[in-house]
Write a protein that holds these residues in place. Structure first.
Motif, mmCIF file in Angstrom:
data_model
loop_
_atom_site.group_PDB
_atom_site.id
_atom_site.type_symbol
_atom_site.label_atom_id
_atom_site.label_comp_id
_atom_site.label_asym_id
_atom_site.label_seq_id
_atom_site.Cartn_x
_atom_site.Cartn_y
_atom_site.Cartn_z
ATOM 1 N N ASP A 249 -69.515 3.080 66.860
ATOM 2 C CA ASP A 249 -68.561 2.265 66.096
ATOM 3 C C ASP A 249 -68.771 0.777 66.356
ATOM 4 O O ASP A 249 -68.545 -0.053 65.467
ATOM 5 N N TYR A 250 -69.211 0.422 67.559
ATOM 6 C CA TYR A 250 -69.505 -0.982 67.856
ATOM 7 C C TYR A 250 -70.595 -1.522 66.924
ATOM 8 O O TYR A 250 -70.511 -2.631 66.405
ATOM 9 N N PHE A 251 -71.607 -0.719 66.695
ATOM 10 C CA PHE A 251 -72.737 -1.195 65.894
ATOM 11 C C PHE A 251 -72.418 -1.198 64.403
ATOM 12 O O PHE A 251 -72.980 -1.994 63.656
ATOM 13 N N PHE A 252 -71.536 -0.308 63.975
ATOM 14 C CA PHE A 252 -71.062 -0.415 62.595
ATOM 15 C C PHE A 252 -70.320 -1.735 62.387
ATOM 16 O O PHE A 252 -70.474 -2.394 61.354
ATOM 17 N N ARG A 253 -69.530 -2.120 63.389
ATOM 18 C CA ARG A 253 -68.818 -3.401 63.293
ATOM 19 C C ARG A 253 -69.791 -4.578 63.387
ATOM 20 O O ARG A 253 -69.625 -5.595 62.705
ATOM 21 N N LEU A 255 -72.899 -4.552 62.328
ATOM 22 C CA LEU A 255 -73.596 -4.609 61.047
ATOM 23 C C LEU A 255 -72.722 -5.231 59.963
ATOM 24 O O LEU A 255 -73.192 -6.038 59.156
ATOM 25 N N GLU A 256 -71.455 -4.875 59.971
ATOM 26 C CA GLU A 256 -70.541 -5.434 58.972
ATOM 27 C C GLU A 256 -70.424 -6.955 59.137
ATOM 28 O O GLU A 256 -70.455 -7.704 58.154
ATOM 29 N N ALA A 257 -70.307 -7.428 60.379
ATOM 30 C CA ALA A 257 -70.200 -8.868 60.618
ATOM 31 C C ALA A 257 -71.484 -9.590 60.217
ATOM 32 O O ALA A 257 -71.450 -10.694 59.663
ATOM 33 N N MET A 258 -72.627 -8.974 60.449
ATOM 34 C CA MET A 258 -73.895 -9.607 60.116
ATOM 35 C C MET A 258 -74.139 -9.627 58.617
ATOM 36 O O MET A 258 -74.702 -10.583 58.077
ATOM 37 N N ASP A 265 -67.326 -13.212 64.580
ATOM 38 C CA ASP A 265 -66.968 -11.811 64.854
ATOM 39 C C ASP A 265 -68.038 -11.125 65.702
ATOM 40 O O ASP A 265 -67.719 -10.358 66.617
ATOM 41 N N ALA A 266 -69.307 -11.393 65.407
ATOM 42 C CA ALA A 266 -70.390 -10.778 66.173
ATOM 43 C C ALA A 266 -70.389 -11.255 67.623
ATOM 44 O O ALA A 266 -70.582 -10.457 68.556
ATOM 45 N N MET A 267 -70.127 -12.561 67.835
ATOM 46 C CA MET A 267 -70.116 -13.090 69.201
ATOM 47 C C MET A 267 -68.939 -12.538 69.998
ATOM 48 O O MET A 267 -69.072 -12.213 71.179
ATOM 49 N N LEU A 268 -67.784 -12.422 69.371
ATOM 50 C CA LEU A 268 -66.614 -11.863 70.069
ATOM 51 C C LEU A 268 -66.828 -10.393 70.399
ATOM 52 O O LEU A 268 -66.391 -9.917 71.453
ATOM 53 N N LEU A 269 -67.472 -9.678 69.494
ATOM 54 C CA LEU A 269 -67.731 -8.263 69.737
ATOM 55 C C LEU A 269 -68.702 -8.087 70.904
ATOM 56 O O LEU A 269 -68.514 -7.198 71.763
ATOM 57 N N TYR A 270 -69.720 -8.932 70.977
ATOM 58 C CA TYR A 270 -70.648 -8.845 72.106
ATOM 59 C C TYR A 270 -69.955 -9.237 73.411
ATOM 60 O O TYR A 270 -70.252 -8.659 74.467
ATOM 61 N N ASP A 271 -69.038 -10.193 73.356
ATOM 62 C CA ASP A 271 -68.301 -10.574 74.562
ATOM 63 C C ASP A 271 -67.466 -9.396 75.062
ATOM 64 O O ASP A 271 -67.362 -9.164 76.274
ATOM 65 N N ASP A 272 -66.875 -8.636 74.129
ATOM 66 C CA ASP A 272 -66.097 -7.455 74.510
ATOM 67 C C ASP A 272 -66.999 -6.418 75.190
ATOM 68 O O ASP A 272 -66.619 -5.807 76.198
ATOM 69 N N LEU A 284 -79.375 -4.194 73.189
ATOM 70 C CA LEU A 284 -80.498 -4.349 72.262
ATOM 71 C C LEU A 284 -81.143 -2.996 71.951
ATOM 72 O O LEU A 284 -81.469 -2.699 70.795
ATOM 73 N N ASN A 285 -81.312 -2.183 72.975
ATOM 74 C CA ASN A 285 -81.933 -0.878 72.775
ATOM 75 C C ASN A 285 -81.060 0.036 71.929
ATOM 76 O O ASN A 285 -81.547 0.730 71.027
ATOM 77 N N ALA A 286 -79.747 0.048 72.215
ATOM 78 C CA ALA A 286 -78.836 0.904 71.449
ATOM 79 C C ALA A 286 -78.733 0.442 70.002
ATOM 80 O O ALA A 286 -78.640 1.268 69.080
ATOM 81 N N PHE A 287 -78.745 -0.872 69.777
ATOM 82 C CA PHE A 287 -78.689 -1.392 68.409
ATOM 83 C C PHE A 287 -79.969 -1.024 67.651
ATOM 84 O O PHE A 287 -79.934 -0.703 66.458
ATOM 85 N N SER A 288 -81.107 -1.061 68.324
ATOM 86 C CA SER A 288 -82.363 -0.655 67.687
ATOM 87 C C SER A 288 -82.316 0.818 67.292
ATOM 88 O O SER A 288 -82.755 1.200 66.198
#
Length: 598
Positions: A249-253, A255-258, A265-272, A284-288
């Protein structure tokens, strides 16, 4: 309170039918037992935790069963089966080659093979991690493995088949175990959860199966750990938390922000994610992997390669349809580069954030780089329309006479209003220039003298070759020395002083009109010459305008290089010198039967 037994041991298969995911091997073994076609040596190889040692024990138990079942399974009631289950059977010997890998251990095993079984048909020797045996132990084992007694069966198990000697492989019947699929692992975990009265969600078991990577033993160990962590209730969320896995679900969010170019939104999500303790390379590996799954979902033919939780499959497919393949491939390249350079980055967080910034504005970069479709259409090749030429008659000319036999034939296609003119091939006479045919506006064809382009090119090449042939000069000793000195001067100008001083010690002389020789004194000079050999040859060829000139290198070894005074003695030379001085050393070596490793 009963003593706790881990699931990997408690639910270890006891029959062939209970082995998970290896039906191609269990069926073969059962048929071999029922038809009495057992080999004298087996080699079970494959990844860890897929059932190699388990199948070896089941095979050893089944072949000694006194009441073999019709389906090829052991009865579990006879004396042989009971002693095997209790661990007191004298017909089954297990050897851990990781800790018993010497020649003495194998010799002890060979001594035991000589004795026939007291009860039962076979004595079975299971050697686990057989690739850990030393080369000498393998060699000591070869003869016994090739021609064992009729009652002895060897079962070798290993995870690294490539480390086993080919002579051992040729004497064994090889069985390759495969990784257990995710679906088989989930089904087996569900059965155990039902027996143990554990409340387990399907997505949680699927995550455990993914984490185990085809190893059933790892899957059972993870299950025991999470059951202790959650008090017998496996949910999707606590499984992710315990295994330290990022939810899709993190990566769906992400992708939506990008896609909407919302960098905040992407920076805040990575901070979380970073606050939860996940390292940047893991993100990076999980997103790939997430983008790889999206790319797989683009085509229904390969959608079965998608190994995700069932509840997420529909979401993956819908998201894949809304995302362009070019964006996914470009994003994978960005993530791959960021993951490779992650270890060299000093500020790890900034490195990951830069990758997220690139992905956020990736679509805008693709739009800028994409060519304008209208401009491409305008630059398309346009075919020029050819107007047909009106011809009054096909059988006669303007003066009413019939055309000559060698006159051009004109054919008119009246239906398509296109003119096709078939002209005769010109006949070239020696000493004359070729002529090309031209058509006048009145429809008649005339010829005008004109040199063909191919003939012109051939003529120019021939003239150039003739000119080069006149310029080419053979080698002479005096001019060769001039060229040699010019080349050394050229190296001096290039500040290659070490090469210059070495070349000045060499000798350059002519051997034939198209071959000159360079004499090197020692390997050091030869090494310097090899660096400049091509440049020297080109310089001499250019100097004489003769590309046929070649070079020959002659090496003269000096006496100092053949017998260097300061060379250290080898081990063998030291021993020979010691024996010359102390002869009793050799006598001691012979009496003790010692062998020297030079």
């Amino acid at each position: 309170m009963d003593k706790f037994i881990v699931s990997a041991r408690k639910y270890r298969p006891q029959t062939f039918d209970t082995v998970v995911g290896q039906s191609h091997i269990t069926t073969t073994l059962k048929n071999a037992i029922s038809h009495n076609q057992l080999a004298h040596a087996f080699l079970f190889c494959g990844p860890r935790g897929v059932g190699k040692t388990t199948c070896a024990r089941i095979l050893a138990k089944t072949i000694n069963c006194e009441n073999l079942q019709p389906n090829g399974e052991a009865c579990d009631n006879c004396v042989s089966c009971k002693t095997f289950n209790e661990g007191t059977s004298l017909n089954i010997h297990e050897l851990d080659a990781a800790s018993n890998n010497s020649v003495e251990d194998i010799r002890t095993l060979i001594e035991q093979v000589r004795f026939a079984p007291q009860m039962g048909k076979y004595k079975v020797y299971i050697i686990d991690e057989v690739h850990m045996l030393s080369s000498s132990a393998f060699n000591a084992f070869l003869k016994t493995l090739e021609e064992p007694p009729s009652y002895a069966i060897f079962i070798l198990a290993t995870t690294e088949k490539h480390k086993i000697l080919p002579t051992i492989l040729s004497r064994c019947q090889i069985f390759d175990f495969k990784r257990i699929t995710i679906n088989d692992t989930v089904e087996h975990l569900q059965e155990i959860a039902t027996k143990e009265e554990i409340k387990a969600e399907g997505p949680a078991l699927h995550v455990i199966a993914q984490k185990s990577e085809g190893c059933m033993r790892d899957a059972l160990s993870i299950l025991d750990k999470i059951v202790s962590f959650t008090n017998g209730e496996l949910t999707y969320q606590n499984t992710l938390e315990h295994l330290n896995i990022l939810d899709a679900d993190y990566f769906f969010r992400f992708l939506e922000a990008m896609q909407q170019q919302k960098l905040s939104d992407a920076m805040l999500l990575y901070d979380d994610i970073n606050r939860k303790g996940f390292e940047g390379d893991m993100v990076l590996n999980a997103f790939s992997e997430f983008l790889r799954n999206l790319l797989v979902c683009k085509d229904e033919k390969v959608a079965n390669l998608l190994e995700v939780v069932e509840s997420f499959k529909d979401k993956y497919i819908a998201t894949a349809k809304a995302t362009s393949a070019s964006w996914i491939i470009s994003a994978l390249n960005v993530l791959n580069e960021a993951e490779i350079n992650y270890k060299q980055a000093r500020n790890k967080r900034l490195h990951v954030e830069l990758a997220l910034i690139k992905l956020t504005y990736l679509q805008q970069a693709l739009d800028i780089a994409a060519p304008d479709k209208k401009k491409v259409a305008e630059k398309a090749v346009q075919f020029r329309a050819i107007k047909p030429i009106a011809v009054h008659s096909l059988q006669s000319t303007d003066d009413g006479k019939k055309p000559a036999a060698d006159s051009p034939k004109t054919v008119v296609n009246t239906s398509s209003a296109k003119l096709i003119i078939e002209e005769p091939k010109p006949v070239y006479q020696p000493g004359t220039k070729p002529a090309t045919a031209t058509t006048t506006t009145s429809g008649t064809v005339t010829t005008s003298p004109k040199i063909a382009s191919l003939a012109k090119i051939r003529q120019q090449v021939a003239e150039q070759n003739n000119a080069n042939a006149h310029k080419a000069r053979p080698l002479t000793e005096e001019e060769l020395q001039v060229a040699w000195k010019e080349f050394i001067l050229k190296l001096k100008t290039a500040n290659k002083h070490s090469v210059v001083s070495t070349l000045e010690m060499m000798e350059c002389k002519m051997r034939t009109p198209e071959l000159f020789e360079i004499t090197c004194f020692g390997n050091v000079q030869l090494g310097f010459l090899k660096q400049e050999k091509t440049s020297l040859l080109e310089h001499v060829q250019h100097f004489f305008h003769n590309p046929a000139i070649n070079i020959h290198v002659e090496l003269v070894e000096t006496q100092e290089e053949e017998n260097p005074a300061d060379r250290p003695l080898s081990t063998k030379e030291q021993f020979v010198k010691m024996v010359e001085k102390y002869p009793l050393v050799k006598e001691l070596k012979d009496r003790l039967g010692m062998e020297l490793d030079y």
